[in-house]
Write a protein that holds these residues in place. Structure first.
Motif, short mmCIF file in Angstrom:
data_model
loop_
_atom_site.label_atom_id
_atom_site.label_comp_id
_atom_site.label_asym_id
_atom_site.label_seq_id
_atom_site.Cartn_x
_atom_site.Cartn_y
_atom_site.Cartn_z
N LYS A 176 0.84 -1.20 0.00
CA LYS A 176 0.00 0.00 0.00
C LYS A 176 0.88 1.25 0.00
O LYS A 176 2.10 1.17 0.09
CB LYS A 176 -0.93 -0.01 1.21
N ASN A 177 0.23 2.41 -0.06
CA ASN A 177 0.97 3.67 -0.13
C ASN A 177 0.40 4.65 0.89
O ASN A 177 -0.75 5.06 0.79
CB ASN A 177 0.89 4.26 -1.54
N GLN A 178 1.22 5.04 1.86
CA GLN A 178 0.78 5.96 2.90
C GLN A 178 0.68 7.40 2.41
O GLN A 178 0.07 8.25 3.08
CB GLN A 178 1.74 5.91 4.09
N GLY A 179 1.26 7.72 1.23
CA GLY A 179 1.26 9.09 0.75
C GLY A 179 2.11 9.99 1.63
O GLY A 179 2.96 9.52 2.39
N GLN A 180 1.87 11.29 1.56
CA GLN A 180 2.66 12.24 2.36
C GLN A 180 2.03 12.44 3.73
O GLN A 180 1.74 13.56 4.15
CB GLN A 180 2.81 13.56 1.60
N CYS A 181 1.84 11.34 4.41
CA CYS A 181 1.29 11.32 5.77
C CYS A 181 2.16 10.35 6.56
O CYS A 181 2.42 9.23 6.12
CB CYS A 181 -0.16 10.85 5.74
N GLY A 182 2.63 10.78 7.72
CA GLY A 182 3.52 9.94 8.53
C GLY A 182 2.78 8.85 9.27
O GLY A 182 2.90 8.72 10.50
N SER A 183 2.04 8.06 8.54
CA SER A 183 1.16 7.04 9.13
C SER A 183 1.72 5.64 9.01
O SER A 183 0.96 4.67 9.11
CB SER A 183 -0.21 7.10 8.44
N CYS A 184 3.03 5.52 8.82
CA CYS A 184 3.62 4.18 8.65
C CYS A 184 3.33 3.28 9.84
O CYS A 184 3.19 2.07 9.70
CB CYS A 184 5.11 4.29 8.42
N TRP A 185 3.23 3.87 11.04
CA TRP A 185 2.93 3.09 12.25
C TRP A 185 1.59 2.38 12.12
O TRP A 185 1.45 1.22 12.54
CB TRP A 185 2.94 4.01 13.47
N ALA A 186 0.61 3.07 11.53
CA ALA A 186 -0.71 2.46 11.33
C ALA A 186 -0.66 1.39 10.25
O ALA A 186 -1.27 0.33 10.39
CB ALA A 186 -1.73 3.54 10.97
N PHE A 187 0.09 1.65 9.17
CA PHE A 187 0.19 0.68 8.09
C PHE A 187 0.87 -0.60 8.55
O PHE A 187 0.42 -1.70 8.21
CB PHE A 187 0.95 1.29 6.91
N ALA A 188 1.95 -0.47 9.32
CA ALA A 188 2.66 -1.66 9.79
C ALA A 188 1.80 -2.46 10.77
O ALA A 188 1.76 -3.69 10.72
CB ALA A 188 3.98 -1.26 10.44
N ALA A 189 1.10 -1.75 11.65
CA ALA A 189 0.24 -2.44 12.62
C ALA A 189 -0.90 -3.17 11.92
O ALA A 189 -1.19 -4.33 12.23
CB ALA A 189 -0.32 -1.43 13.63
N VAL A 190 -1.54 -2.50 10.97
CA VAL A 190 -2.64 -3.12 10.24
C VAL A 190 -2.14 -4.32 9.44
O VAL A 190 -2.80 -5.37 9.38
CB VAL A 190 -3.34 -2.09 9.33
N ALA A 191 -0.96 -4.18 8.81
CA ALA A 191 -0.40 -5.30 8.05
C ALA A 191 -0.14 -6.51 8.95
O ALA A 191 -0.34 -7.66 8.54
CB ALA A 191 0.90 -4.87 7.36
N ALA A 192 0.29 -6.24 10.20
CA ALA A 192 0.51 -7.34 11.14
C ALA A 192 -0.81 -8.00 11.53
O ALA A 192 -0.90 -9.23 11.65
CB ALA A 192 1.23 -6.81 12.38
N VAL A 193 -1.85 -7.19 11.73
CA VAL A 193 -3.17 -7.75 12.04
C VAL A 193 -3.69 -8.56 10.86
O VAL A 193 -4.29 -9.64 11.05
CB VAL A 193 -4.16 -6.62 12.41
N GLU A 194 -3.46 -8.08 9.65
CA GLU A 194 -3.87 -8.82 8.46
C GLU A 194 -3.22 -10.20 8.42
O GLU A 194 -3.88 -11.20 8.13
CB GLU A 194 -3.50 -8.03 7.20
N GLY A 195 -1.91 -10.26 8.73
CA GLY A 195 -1.21 -11.53 8.75
C GLY A 195 -1.73 -12.45 9.84
O GLY A 195 -1.91 -13.66 9.63
N SER A 196 -1.98 -11.87 11.00
CA SER A 196 -2.50 -12.65 12.11
C SER A 196 -3.88 -13.22 11.79
O SER A 196 -4.19 -14.38 12.10
CB SER A 196 -2.57 -11.77 13.37
N MET A 197 -4.70 -12.39 11.14
CA MET A 197 -6.04 -12.85 10.78
C MET A 197 -5.99 -13.93 9.70
O MET A 197 -6.80 -14.85 9.69
CB MET A 197 -6.87 -11.66 10.28
N ALA A 198 -5.04 -13.81 8.78
CA ALA A 198 -4.91 -14.83 7.74
C ALA A 198 -4.59 -16.18 8.36
O ALA A 198 -5.09 -17.23 7.91
CB ALA A 198 -3.82 -14.43 6.74
N TRP A 199 -3.77 -16.19 9.42
CA TRP A 199 -3.49 -17.44 10.13
C TRP A 199 -4.72 -17.95 10.86
O TRP A 199 -5.07 -19.13 10.83
CB TRP A 199 -2.38 -17.22 11.17
N ASN A 200 -5.38 -17.03 11.55
CA ASN A 200 -6.46 -17.44 12.45
C ASN A 200 -7.70 -17.92 11.70
O ASN A 200 -8.31 -18.91 12.09
CB ASN A 200 -6.81 -16.27 13.36
#
Length: 392
Positions: A176-200
């Motif tokens: 994905k692309n965060q654009g010119q917003c310092g939201s990488c913390w949200a993107f990384a956290a959501v990506a981790a939840v996505e991976g966790s959900m894919a397992w679960n």
């Protein structure tokens, strides 16, 4: 009779001067041919193409304007356009020189022109390395973070395999692309939840970063935040909506409560991974892991290969949060590396990914890793890791 003599007969000039004139004409024609070839290559191979032999010393304004069109870049006036062109040209020349000097070396690292090429290093870092400019231990969690990492008594995770890539197991959503917003913390956290959900649940679904920005309570999510704060919100809310239903707009807005009742992405908790690369490998062998890294200007020009530098080694400055989705080793030079998913779009790096040298805690990659917790299909994980050779 040669072409030089024919020219001399027609203009009646000394042969030595004629030879010099012919050389000049040949040089001009050759230069024009190369410039035209470059313009074609830039258009047909994309902005990341750099001629490996380093045969061009300059890039023209027309070529810069082609880059502007590709990246939808506009400037308020001609003076600003000229300034940006100067930055772009200087960067192009330095990239060309670097890649030429890399030829014949064992390192696979390459630099390239990309969407950041008209920005100064200071501008780049102020936008894309501002995700977390403070000590994460200052964040007070509603749920608490353990200081150790436990893998639910799974023997196969205690000894990490020699390589793993969770993209092969359908645990990773597209870049994905965060654009010119310092939201990488949200993107990384959501990506981790996505991976966790894919397992679960066996469902690979893109979840909403915008919901984290709008609803987690961060004062200004485009100026940085903490992965654990995002995880706290997911736990507190009972899950996340999909990206499709709560789309990203690259700025923080008011929480849309009508969209927060959909709980597609859930976790039950999280734990801090011990700050060393061996334990980080064990965690990554279990699932994709978000980490905060200290980046420098080297990330701005990364095109491909194993990144071995370009970091900021102040642990609380120029922070960027990403997701480790695996690790491996090159067959040619036996370089160990982490496979890191970024949030700058697929045009950056290796289709949105960077391979970072593993074994030296590059960019403090092992210092702040957080593992989401959930209920897992342990037998499925054992099946995947059972036939992998352990790290020696």
């Amino acid at each position: 009779m040669g072409s030089e003599s024919k020219v001399a007969d027609q203009v009646n000039m000394p042969e030595e001067l004629t030879n010099q004139l012919v050389l000049v004409i040949d040089s001009v024609i050759s230069c024009l041919t190369m410039r035209l070839r470059f313009a074609w290559l830039l258009g047909s191979r994309g902005e990341n193409y750099v001629e490996p032999n380093g045969i061009w010393a300059r890039v023209s304004l027309e070529e810069f304007e082609r880059w502007m069109i590709k990246h939808e870049r506009t400037y308020p006036n001609n003076s600003e356009k000229e300034r940006r062109f100067g930055i772009f040209r200087t960067r192009f020349e330095s990239i060309e020189l670097f890649n030429t000097q890399q030829e014949g070396k064992t390192s696979s690292f390459k630099k390239g022109i990309n969407m950041f090429s008209d920005m100064t290093a200071e501008e780049f870092l102020s936008i894309y390395a501002s995700c977390q400019n403070d000590d994460p231990s200052k964040y007070i969690s509603s749920f608490g973070v353990d200081s150790t990492y436990d893998v639910a008594e799974d023997d196969y995770a205690d000894i990490p395999p020699v390589s793993i890539d969770w993209r092969d197991e359908n645990l990773v959503t597209p870049v994905k692309n965060q654009g010119q917003c310092g939201s990488c913390w949200a993107f990384a956290a959501v990506a981790a939840v996505e991976g966790s959900m894919a397992w679960n649940y066996g469902i690979n679904t893109s979840l909403s970063e915008q919901q984290i920005l709008d609803c987690s309570g961060n004062a200004d999510g485009c100026k940085g935040g903490f992965t654990v704060a995002a995880f706290d919100y997911v736990i507190r809310n009972g899950g996340l909506n999909s990206e499709e239903n709560y789309g990203y707009v690259a700025k923080q807005g008011t929480c849309d409560s009508s969209k927060t009742d959909e709980h597609l992405g859930r976790i039950t908790g999280y734990k801090k991974v011990p700050p060393n690369e061996y334990d980080l490998a064990k965690a990554v062998a279990w699932q994709p892991i978000p980490v905060s890294i200290s980046i420098g200007a080297g990330f701005q020009e990364y095109q491909g290969g194993i990144l071995r530098g370009g970091c900021s080694y102040n642990p609380y400055k120029n922070k960027h949060t990403v997701l480790i989705v695996g690790y491996g080793r090159t067959e040619d030079h036996h370089e160990d590396y982490w496979i890191v998913k970024n949030s700058w779009g697929e045009d950056w790096g290796e289709e949105g990914y960077v391979r970072m040298y593993k074994g030296v805690n590059l960019c403090n990659i092992a210092d702040n890793a957080i593992s989401p917790l959930n209920t897992y299909d342990v037998e499925r994980r054992k099946t995947i890791t059972r036939n992998r050779r352990a790290v020696g």
